[in-house]
Design an enzyme around this catalytic site. Structure first.
Site, PDB file in Angstrom:
ATOM      1  N   TYR A 470       0.816  -1.219   0.000  1.00  0.00           N
ATOM      2  CA  TYR A 470       0.000   0.000   0.000  1.00  0.00           C
ATOM      3  C   TYR A 470       0.850   1.270   0.000  1.00  0.00           C
ATOM      4  O   TYR A 470       0.608   2.197   0.754  1.00  0.00           O
ATOM      5  CB  TYR A 470      -0.974   0.020   1.181  1.00  0.00           C
ATOM      6  N   HIS A 471       1.846   1.300  -0.907  1.00  0.00           N
ATOM      7  CA  HIS A 471       2.715   2.471  -1.041  1.00  0.00           C
ATOM      8  C   HIS A 471       2.716   3.005  -2.470  1.00  0.00           C
ATOM      9  O   HIS A 471       3.781   3.253  -3.049  1.00  0.00           O
ATOM     10  CB  HIS A 471       4.147   2.114  -0.631  1.00  0.00           C
ATOM     11  N   PRO A 472       1.561   3.229  -3.101  1.00  0.00           N
ATOM     12  CA  PRO A 472       1.563   3.712  -4.487  1.00  0.00           C
ATOM     13  C   PRO A 472       2.089   5.142  -4.575  1.00  0.00           C
ATOM     14  O   PRO A 472       1.809   5.983  -3.718  1.00  0.00           O
ATOM     15  CB  PRO A 472       0.085   3.642  -4.884  1.00  0.00           C
TER      16      PRO A 472
END
Length: 545
Positions: A470-472
């Protein structure tokens, strides 16, 4: 309805809260923040141990997922983004990681002049209020009086002590402060937690400003597009309920809506790849092919072991103990509920060819997934993944309707090196778990399982089990005019426009080592000075290891 203000900030998340607060410090300007989500007051957001709940709730999450990923057997991976006051800083895992100094030096080398480690360190220090466990700790690298409260985890579970000892036994270093002089090694994590509660960017910046200043306001609504006339951003059109509103800005519009929503809004505003916009009859205002390109993320695997002693958090995973934990937290803001349980981890090099750490590890004294599903019985796990994949994806429009969901394609595992990197990650984790420190706790390997050993077997496990961390980021990257794929300049101004900036994780040229909340907040701090026309903070001469 048509109204006006000086500055419009789209999004109240990690960067938006910072920008809005810093701009409103100047009482000459009126600042309006437009946020699509609602209140962050729920105990499920404020209780650190409840972190898996809000990121799986439609009330607080945009509900995005990737398109079928070609290299993962067509799996669609969930992509949580915060739709709530504080944005993703209100639903994230609360692990505070600046990134490695070399990450920012690489930004500078790629064309982001003024964003080297020496340039950004003063902004990290300005935003931090760090509380180390050791009162004699070296704070020269850290900020101790900024608005963002950060605590160093005080781990107590014996499995966490075993993990740190196993790292030493396996020949790895220990870092007393991975956000300080040296990132490399095993470590206690920094957490954006204060007084037993999640400390989001909204709590650090936006809410205090709203309470004490008359020149800042918060509006609820979903921004549909930026109104651009002859290259000049004039205002935004937003939807509240079923009614459209127009808000004009006399100064600037700052998109801080996330690395997914910011390029999505730009494209619906006519700013983006011209051919793609014409597919949906969107009038092309500015042809910027880099909008929505360069999408990056971190992937991770859970390597799980059974635990032979009842010391994991599994004993609390039942309605009775959950009620006790919740009650203790509600009454005293203490106990298991007051921690995200990600208290120890590591930043390691995959091998001698790595010039700086390229693997991140999170240790958890429980065998569980982000969605709450878990192995039956006592266990522990390591979340592990490579930090610098070469794979790149895109954000694209699904149609011409700004209320539709974006098309998100990460192209996960599209580079052959990704598979080599993940196999190495698994082998390093197995080496750690095999150390003597775990002898009195180690049961059979739950996953991948001791029978999964060959490259092909490991590849099959990776393909079926890898998940987003969850690090876009990276979809409106910062760069210079020589880079045809750059979207914003070194002051975050969108190329070809006036009065329009992007200020969030979209601007990352390349993903940083570790969780990206901290560098996103830093971007908000630094960009605020640019917007206000202030001279950048003086560069430092600190030389990290």
């Amino acid at each position: 309805m048509v109204e006006s203000t000086d500055f419009i900030v789209v999004g109240s998340g990690s960067a938006g809260s910072v920008v809005a607060s810093r701009l409103s410090e100047n009482d000459k300007y009126n600042v309006t923040v437009i946020e699509a989500g609602g209140s962050d007051r729920s105990p499920l957001i404020q209780m650190p141990a409840a972190l898996s709940y809000p990121m799986n709730m439609k009330k607080y999450d945009w509900g995005y997922q990737s398109e079928p990923e070609d290299h993962l057997d067509g799996r669609c991976l969930v992509t949580p983004r915060g739709k709530v006051l504080g944005g993703s800083s209100s639903i994230n895992g609360m692990i505070y990681v600046r990134g490695n100094p070399k990450d920012f030096d690489n930004w500078s080398k790629s064309g982001a002049q003024g964003w080297s480690y020496s340039d950004v360190l003063p902004y990290f220090k300005r935003m931090e209020h760090w509380s180390p466990v050791d009162r004699e700790a070296d704070t020269s690298w850290r900020g101790t009086s900024g608005p963002l409260r950060i605590q160093q985890a005080q781990y107590k579970n014996p499995l966490m002590s075993a993990f740190l000892e196993a790292g030493k036994q396996a020949g790895f270093e220990f870092s007393n402060d991975y956000n300080g002089e040296s990132q490399e090694g095993f470590c206690a994590f920094d957490q954006t937690i204060f007084a037993g509660e999640r400390f989001s960017a909204a709590k650090a910046y936006l809410l205090p400003a709203l309470k004490t200043r008359k020149n800042i306001e918060l509006r609820n609504g979903k921004v549909l597009r930026v109104i651009v006339e002859k290259g000049v951003a004039k205002g935004v059109e937003y939807l509240k309920g079923k009614r459209k509103h127009i808000l004009l800005a006399s100064k600037e519009i700052i998109l801080a809506a996330s690395s997914i929503n910011s390029p999505f809004i730009l494209m619906h505003s006519g700013i983006g790849p011209a051919d793609h916009l014409r597919e949906f009859d969107i009038s092309v205002k500015i042809d910027l092919p880099g909008v929505g390109a360069n999408l990056q993320d971190h992937l991770e695997l859970y390597i799980q072991q059974e635990c032979t002693k009842p010391v994991s958090l599994f004993k609390y995973w039942n309605p009775f103990y959950k009620a006790i934990i919740g009650l203790e937290w509600l009454l005293f803001r203490k106990g298991i509920g007051a921690s995200n349980q990600f208290e120890v981890g590591a930043f390691l090099r995959s091998g001698s060819n790595s010039s700086y750490p390229d693997i991140q590890i999170h240790f958890l004294p429980l065998a569980v997934r982000y969605d709450g599903s878990m192995a039956q019985g006592h266990g522990f796990q390591i979340h592990v993944g490579p930090m610098r994949s070469k794979s790149r994806g895109t954000i694209r429009l699904r149609d011409g309707n700004p209320s539709s969901l974006p098309k998100i394609k990460f192209n996960y595992m599209s580079e052959p090196s990704d598979w080599d990197d993940f196999r190495q990650c698994i082998r390093i984790v197995r080496k750690i778990f095999a150390q003597n420190a775990f002898d009195c706790f180690r049961g059979p390997e739950i996953q991948p399982g001791s029978n999964v050993q060959t490259d092909q077997d490991l590849n099959n496990f990776i393909k079926k089990n890898v998940e987003s961390a969850y690090h876009p980021c990276g979809t409106c990257k910062i760069g210079n005019t020589r880079d045809s794929m750059a979207v914003v300049d070194n002051e975050c101004k969108v190329f070809g426009t006036e009065n329009l900036r992007v200020v969030d994780s979209s601007i990352f040229p390349s993903i940083t080592n570790g969780n990206i909340n901290a560098p996103t907040i830093m971007v908000g701090e630094k960009a605020s000075d640019h917007i206000l026309g202030k001279a950048p903070l003086p560069r430092t001469n600190f030389i990290p290891k």
